[in-house]
Scaffold this motif. Structure first.
Motif, PDB file in Angstrom:
ATOM      1  N   ALA A   1      -5.091  28.460   3.521  1.00 37.16           N
ATOM      2  CA  ALA A   1      -4.851  27.803   2.240  1.00 37.16           C
ATOM      3  C   ALA A   1      -3.454  28.124   1.705  1.00 37.16           C
ATOM      4  O   ALA A   1      -2.783  27.260   1.133  1.00 37.16           O
ATOM      5  N   TYR A   2      -3.011  29.361   1.925  1.00 35.12           N
ATOM      6  CA  TYR A   2      -1.696  29.762   1.421  1.00 35.12           C
ATOM      7  C   TYR A   2      -0.577  28.973   2.094  1.00 35.12           C
ATOM      8  O   TYR A   2       0.504  28.780   1.519  1.00 35.12           O
ATOM      9  N   MET A   3      -0.829  28.503   3.331  1.00 33.17           N
ATOM     10  CA  MET A   3       0.196  27.752   4.057  1.00 33.17           C
ATOM     11  C   MET A   3       0.347  26.327   3.512  1.00 33.17           C
ATOM     12  O   MET A   3       1.365  25.668   3.744  1.00 33.17           O
ATOM     13  N   LEU A   4      -0.676  25.847   2.810  1.00 34.86           N
ATOM     14  CA  LEU A   4      -0.658  24.464   2.353  1.00 34.86           C
ATOM     15  C   LEU A   4       0.096  24.271   1.049  1.00 34.86           C
ATOM     16  O   LEU A   4       0.438  23.149   0.688  1.00 34.86           O
TER      17      LEU A   4
ATOM     18  N   VAL B   1      -4.687  15.292   1.534  1.00 34.70           N
ATOM     19  CA  VAL B   1      -5.744  15.178   2.543  1.00 34.70           C
ATOM     20  C   VAL B   1      -5.136  15.103   3.943  1.00 34.70           C
ATOM     21  O   VAL B   1      -5.610  15.731   4.888  1.00 34.70           O
ATOM     22  N   PHE B   2      -4.054  14.324   4.065  1.00 37.65           N
ATOM     23  CA  PHE B   2      -3.358  14.228   5.349  1.00 37.65           C
ATOM     24  C   PHE B   2      -2.840  15.595   5.780  1.00 37.65           C
ATOM     25  O   PHE B   2      -2.996  16.001   6.932  1.00 37.65           O
ATOM     26  N   ASP B   3      -2.198  16.306   4.866  1.00 35.80           N
ATOM     27  CA  ASP B   3      -1.640  17.624   5.198  1.00 35.80           C
ATOM     28  C   ASP B   3      -2.722  18.616   5.594  1.00 35.80           C
ATOM     29  O   ASP B   3      -2.538  19.421   6.517  1.00 35.80           O
ATOM     30  N   VAL B   4      -3.865  18.561   4.900  1.00 32.30           N
ATOM     31  CA  VAL B   4      -4.979  19.456   5.244  1.00 32.30           C
ATOM     32  C   VAL B   4      -5.490  19.160   6.652  1.00 32.30           C
ATOM     33  O   VAL B   4      -5.724  20.071   7.450  1.00 32.30           O
ATOM     34  N   CYS B   5      -5.633  17.880   6.969  1.00 33.98           N
ATOM     35  CA  CYS B   5      -6.083  17.506   8.324  1.00 33.98           C
ATOM     36  C   CYS B   5      -5.049  17.912   9.371  1.00 33.98           C
ATOM     37  O   CYS B   5      -5.397  18.394  10.446  1.00 33.98           O
ATOM     38  N   GLN B   6      -3.791  17.714   9.038  1.00 33.61           N
ATOM     39  CA  GLN B   6      -2.713  18.063   9.964  1.00 33.61           C
ATOM     40  C   GLN B   6      -2.732  19.557  10.274  1.00 33.61           C
ATOM     41  O   GLN B   6      -2.460  19.978  11.403  1.00 33.61           O
ATOM     42  N   ALA B   7      -3.072  20.370   9.286  1.00 36.86           N
ATOM     43  CA  ALA B   7      -3.037  21.817   9.459  1.00 36.86           C
ATOM     44  C   ALA B   7      -4.335  22.394   9.998  1.00 36.86           C
ATOM     45  O   ALA B   7      -4.378  23.552  10.419  1.00 36.86           O
ATOM     46  N   SER B   8      -5.405  21.594   9.991  1.00 33.56           N
ATOM     47  CA  SER B   8      -6.702  22.152  10.390  1.00 33.56           C
ATOM     48  C   SER B   8      -7.380  21.403  11.534  1.00 33.56           C
ATOM     49  O   SER B   8      -7.945  22.021  12.436  1.00 33.56           O
TER      50      SER B   8
ATOM     51  N   ILE C   1       0.845  -1.193   0.000  1.00 28.67           N
ATOM     52  CA  ILE C   1       0.000   0.000   0.000  1.00 28.67           C
ATOM     53  C   ILE C   1       0.882   1.246   0.000  1.00 28.67           C
ATOM     54  O   ILE C   1       1.819   1.348   0.796  1.00 28.67           O
ATOM     55  N   THR C   2       0.579   2.171  -0.891  1.00 29.42           N
ATOM     56  CA  THR C   2       1.292   3.447  -0.930  1.00 29.42           C
ATOM     57  C   THR C   2       0.278   4.580  -0.993  1.00 29.42           C
ATOM     58  O   THR C   2      -0.830   4.397  -1.499  1.00 29.42           O
ATOM     59  N   PRO C   3       0.642   5.753  -0.489  1.00 27.04           N
ATOM     60  CA  PRO C   3      -0.294   6.887  -0.575  1.00 27.04           C
ATOM     61  C   PRO C   3      -0.298   7.462  -1.993  1.00 27.04           C
ATOM     62  O   PRO C   3       0.665   7.305  -2.745  1.00 27.04           O
ATOM     63  N   THR C   4      -1.381   8.103  -2.345  1.00 29.22           N
ATOM     64  CA  THR C   4      -1.438   8.865  -3.587  1.00 29.22           C
ATOM     65  C   THR C   4      -1.161  10.326  -3.248  1.00 29.22           C
ATOM     66  O   THR C   4      -1.133  10.717  -2.075  1.00 29.22           O
ATOM     67  N   LEU C   5      -0.964  11.135  -4.279  1.00 27.91           N
ATOM     68  CA  LEU C   5      -0.769  12.560  -4.043  1.00 27.91           C
ATOM     69  C   LEU C   5      -2.002  13.151  -3.357  1.00 27.91           C
ATOM     70  O   LEU C   5      -1.876  13.954  -2.415  1.00 27.91           O
TER      71      LEU C   5
ATOM     72  N   ALA D   1       6.018  19.960  -1.900  1.00 32.95           N
ATOM     73  CA  ALA D   1       6.956  18.980  -1.349  1.00 32.95           C
ATOM     74  C   ALA D   1       6.540  17.551  -1.703  1.00 32.95           C
ATOM     75  O   ALA D   1       7.378  16.694  -1.987  1.00 32.95           O
ATOM     76  N   ALA D   2       5.229  17.299  -1.700  1.00 29.42           N
ATOM     77  CA  ALA D   2       4.743  15.950  -2.007  1.00 29.42           C
ATOM     78  C   ALA D   2       4.688  15.690  -3.506  1.00 29.42           C
ATOM     79  O   ALA D   2       4.983  14.581  -3.965  1.00 29.42           O
ATOM     80  N   ALA D   3       4.328  16.722  -4.278  1.00 26.87           N
ATOM     81  CA  ALA D   3       4.103  16.533  -5.715  1.00 26.87           C
ATOM     82  C   ALA D   3       5.352  16.081  -6.452  1.00 26.87           C
ATOM     83  O   ALA D   3       5.259  15.361  -7.460  1.00 26.87           O
ATOM     84  N   GLN D   4       6.534  16.457  -5.977  1.00 22.25           N
ATOM     85  CA  GLN D   4       7.764  16.100  -6.691  1.00 22.25           C
ATOM     86  C   GLN D   4       7.987  14.590  -6.748  1.00 22.25           C
ATOM     87  O   GLN D   4       8.694  14.087  -7.605  1.00 22.25           O
TER      88      GLN D   4
END
Length: 270
Positions: free
Chosen positions: A254-257, A196-203, A187-191, A263-266
């Protein structure tokens, strides 16, 4: 009802087993042996720890020696020595001679050193989850909780139930939060999943912590015990959801995300 079993050996139609492929016969044997093992007594091991000193250095060795086979009589185990991934414990199946040698040792004894060698190596990164190990991780999610009371609350339940955990994973695959390699079941994460993880982490970081599930389970236990009423529980639950949802709606981050996405997209560039 906690569990249900789709396959229970009954002995009916046993003669038709010859017409099944070799792989099918092997699968059937695994099921039968697993089923029979629940009627056998537990396997009994003798654990031993050995600490030796050489100059200022100390060396530690832990052994687990099989004394009584129990259910292992019907579930064959590898005969060779088996070393755990963490390298801490070595199992010597039925090696009574090893136990006898260890029992003769006494604290402070001096033993001859017949040889020494240095083995160089590198630590390996943790293995990726597969469809099987992820189910176990969900089942044992309480091990990640430091609070003893909450850990005890989620013990035995974890995230989801034995009947729903596979469906939870299946849904995550279908909505493209996770990707599954069909051949290896890794199992691997998708972009999208990482975002989604980053959004939850920040909110709403609580959504990423099994302590949230444990606290809700604790509330349900209080309801079952009569400590609080169902209405009180629902009031607390609704208040939690309302406060956290309003907090997310009012957070203009939103600007912080964007850096998180970059970082993930690369790692997902084709």
């Amino acid at each position: 009802i906690t569990d249900h079993y789709a396959i229970i050996p009954t002995g009916q139609g046993f003669g038709a087993l010859r017409s099944v492929s070799m792989v099918g016969q092997q699968v059937y044997e695994v099921i039968v042996r697993r089923f029979l093992s629940i009627f056998y007594p537990p396997a009994i091991y003798q654990k031993a720890s050995l600490i030796t000193s050489l100059g200022k250095e100390k060396f530690f060795a832990n052994f687990r020696i099989l004394m009584e086979e129990g259910y292992l009589k019907v579930t064959p185990q590898p005969e060779s020595k088996k070393k755990k991934d963490d390298g801490e414990e070595e199992e010597n199946s039925g090696d009574a001679a090893m136990l006898e040698a260890l029992m003769k040792l006494r604290k402070g004894m001096k033993l001859p050193v017949k040889g020494m060698k240095i083995k160089e190596g590198e630590t390996s990164p943790p293995k990726r989850y597969n469809s099987g190990s992820m189910i176990l991780a969900m089942e044992n999610a309480g091990q990640l909780i430091e609070d003893e009371e909450l850990r005890a609350q989620i013990k035995g339940s974890g995230i989801g139930t034995s009947a729903t955990r596979a469906e939870i994973l299946k849904k995550l695959f279908n909505i493209k939060y996770l990707a599954l390699a069909k051949k290896t079941q890794v199992i691997t994460p998708t972009l999208l999943g990482e975002i989604v993880f980053d959004v939850c982490q920040a909110s709403m970081r609580q959504l990423l912590n099994p302590e949230l599930t444990a606290s809700w389970e604790k509330g349900l236990t209080y309801v079952a015990e009569g400590t609080i009423t169902p209405d009180e529980y629902m009031e607390k639950l609704e208040r939690f959801v309302t406060l956290r949802t309003n907090g997310v709606k009012q957070t203009n981050n939103a600007y912080m995300l964007r850096p998180y996405f970059d970082a993930a997209a690369q790692f997902y560039k084709k």
